[in-house]
Design an enzyme around this catalytic site. Structure first.
Site, PDB file in Angstrom:
ATOM      1  N   ASP A   1      38.134  -2.683  80.619  1.00  0.00           N
ATOM      2  CA  ASP A   1      39.145  -1.906  79.929  1.00  0.00           C
ATOM      3  C   ASP A   1      39.296  -0.591  80.701  1.00  0.00           C
ATOM      4  OD1 ASP A   1      40.773  -0.935  77.652  1.00  0.00           O
ATOM      5  OD2 ASP A   1      39.024   0.349  77.293  1.00  0.00           O
TER       6      ASP A   1
ATOM      7  N   ASP B   1      41.064   2.903  79.325  1.00  0.00           N
ATOM      8  CA  ASP B   1      40.850   4.111  78.525  1.00  0.00           C
ATOM      9  C   ASP B   1      39.573   4.010  77.702  1.00  0.00           C
ATOM     10  OD1 ASP B   1      43.352   5.653  79.073  1.00  0.00           O
ATOM     11  OD2 ASP B   1      44.295   3.875  78.189  1.00  0.00           O
TER      12      ASP B   1
END
Length: 230
Positions: free
Chosen positions: A10, A12
């Site tokens: 991922d 953020d």
């Protein structure tokens, strides 16, 4: 430990310290649309979803297409103003990713960001060609649907048992489970480890460098908090 060959991250809250900017931009966008202010924790709870899904989750009463679009544009405008200087990488990220590449892993990003946003931040970090493949929520199904991971694995010609998803939200871990992929829960991003453990990660970490130590077989119980499915 399985013989992982593909590491999927991922963006953020996992690689970059951007959660505060996301929360602030959501608050500003809501205010610009005359919507009630929600708590920071409520907003952190939707990080990982695509923006349309996040707006719908936070404001299910919001039905007017024009207002939804105004919210979306407002969020993007505020976030871009805060990202004039790209959010900093978390400690240990640059060094660990460089080591993973040297060790022969394929690297990928699976993010709730849109393609334009991811392109901008990758460019800001000088990483436009760094990852083998990246997938964004506006070009495939949003998390926790597994399509994003299926597309990444197909591109890399890797089977689920040789892929590992690393993320800081329940949506990351749910997506991994839906795709039959092992996961690592990150405790320094949007959501606390206590809420992530329920989704069966192989490993739970409080610092990014602990992932490298675990993959290199150097981890101990004193330095890495191991999830219940190890």
């Amino acid at each position: 430990m399985p013989d992982y060959r593909l590491l999927i991250f991922d963006w953020d809250g996992t690689l970059v310290d951007s959660i505060g900017r996301i929360v602030e931009s959501m608050h500003r966008a809501a205010a610009g649309c005359g919507l009630p202010s929600l708590g920071d924790e409520a907003i952190k709870g939707i990080i990982g979803l695509g923006l349309p899904e996040a707006i719908q989750t936070l404001y299910p009463e919001l039905r007017e297409a024009e207002l939804i679009e105004r919210f979306r544009l407002g969020y993007g405008e505020h976030y871009m103003s805060l990202e004039n200087e790209p959010s900093a990488l978390f400690p240990g990220v640059a060094e660990s990713l460089a080591a993973f590449r040297e060790q022969g892993y394929q690297l990928a990003v699976a993010t709730g960001k849109g393609r334009r946003g991811l392109h901008r931040v990758l460019e800001g970090h000088g990483w436009l060609d760094y990852f083998d493949v990246t997938r964004c929520a506006d070009e495939t199904a949003s998390k926790p649907h597994p399509r994003m991971l299926h597309e990444i694995m197909a591109h890399c010609a890797v089977t689920p048992e040789r892929a590992l998803m690393v993320g800081d939200s329940v949506f990351d871990l749910q997506m991994a489970r839906n795709a039959g992929v092992d996961s690592v829960a990150v405790g320094f991003g949007a959501q606390p480890l206590d809420s992530l453990r329920a989704h069966g990660p192989r490993l739970a970490i409080n610092e990014f460098s602990e992932l490298r130590a675990w993959l290199e077989g150097r981890a101990t119980v004193s330095t890495v908090e191991v999830g219940e499915y190890v």
